[in-house]
Design an enzyme around this catalytic site. Structure first.
Site, PDB file in Angstrom:
ATOM      1  CG  LEU A  92      -1.163  62.355  27.426  1.00  0.00           C
ATOM      2  CD1 LEU A  92      -0.921  63.786  26.951  1.00  0.00           C
ATOM      3  CD2 LEU A  92      -0.423  62.108  28.739  1.00  0.00           C
ATOM      4  CG  ASP A  93      -6.008  59.594  32.209  1.00  0.00           C
ATOM      5  OD1 ASP A  93      -5.887  58.565  31.515  1.00  0.00           O
ATOM      6  OD2 ASP A  93      -5.775  59.645  33.422  1.00  0.00           O
ATOM      7  CG  ASN A  94     -11.506  63.672  28.192  1.00  0.00           C
ATOM      8  OD1 ASN A  94     -11.083  64.697  27.666  1.00  0.00           O
ATOM      9  ND2 ASN A  94     -12.788  63.460  28.354  1.00  0.00           N
TER      10      ASN A  94
END
Length: 286
Positions: free
Chosen positions: A134-136
């Site tokens: 998951l993106d930051n």
């Protein structure tokens, strides 16, 4: 020497060598090499007897880690994670926005897993590992493998598109009520279904839309790129945005809300959901 940590072994499926079992049971020693060093320094005892790497663990033993006066203070990561599902094979945790899943940083989800999850009792137990990314800036559900076989089988489920993921985003501008976005990313096929659930008029952004997203492929930044490609970027996105329409200070309004799949070992249907963060419900309270 001072007692640093203590661990009682649960009932095991079959005996396992201590150097394999010991990985992840202590917050201060997350690696196999660390366990070996502690054994060499005579800091680990099993039922009151000095541990060896060849010792077999069968269940019920009391394992104690001591701190030598010469031992430097460990810098421990303190990060409490919400665990929504867990068994001996896998776990599903909630990743808050703004934290990396893995990487060279000290504060990552991967580094916090051993302190938040129970050690698997299965023979192929390993240090827990995230199965996907998951993106930051994205919040939401993250699938974790706890054994070597589970990591392999869960990876196959993702590859074969047998894990259903649902995201929610707040997108900017006037949108169709629903659509299918079929636009390649990095010359690879990428597809996303979306449906607008609610819309509100916005003085600054014209419209804000609560959008349900179901990716059919798993390309990097797929949802962010797809919504930007139709001129409806996600609120708070600082990489894919329209000029003069960047919201600062609130983060990215993208949330991984549900994971659903057939458990590769127990064959039960797993379906886990996590409610929208408060920043979403402030805009869409119902």
């Amino acid at each position: 020497m001072n007692l640093l940590e203590s661990n009682t072994v649960p009932k095991l499926e079959k005996p396992i060598r201590f150097q394999e079992y010991g990985v992840g049971i202590f917050n201060t020693i997350p690696t196999k090499s660390g366990i070996k060093k502690a054994i060499k320094k005579e800091l680990i005892f099993i039922d009151g007897i000095l541990a060896t790497t060849s010792k077999y663990i069968v269940g019920g033993e009391k394992i104690e880690l001591y701190q030598s006066e010469k031992t430097p203070t460990f810098n421990r990561l303190q990060l409490d994670l919400e665990v929504l599902f867990e068994d001996d094979y896998l776990a599903i945790i909630y990743k808050p926005a703004g934290i990396l899943v893995s990487g060279n940083k000290f504060v990552t989800i991967a580094n916090a897993l051993t302190q938040n999850l129970k050690k698997s009792t299965l023979f192929d137990a390993v240090k827990p590992q995230p199965i996907h990314r998951l993106d930051n800036p994205t919040s939401g559900l993250l699938l974790i493998g706890k054994t070597s076989n589970a990591i392999i089988e869960l990876g196959k489920l993702f590859k074969n598109k047998e894990i259903q993921k649902t995201y929610f985003a707040i997108a900017i501008g006037k949108m169709k009520s629903e659509d299918f976005i079929d636009i390649s990313i990095d010359d690879k096929k990428a597809a996303t279904d979306y449906k607008v659930l609610q819309s509100v008029v916005s003085k600054r952004f014209e419209y804000l839309n609560l959008v349900k997203l179901q990716p059919k492929t798993g390309r990097k930044h797929q949802l962010r790129k797809h919504l930007f490609s139709i001129q409806n970027p996600i609120l708070g996105d600082k990489e894919y945005f329209l000029e003069n329409k960047v919201l600062n200070g609130k983060g990215l309004f993208l949330h991984a809300a549900t994971l659903a799949f057939i458990h590769p070992f127990t064959k039960e249907k797993i379906a886990v959901s996590k409610e929208l963060p408060k920043k979403f419900t402030k805009i869409f309270p119902d």
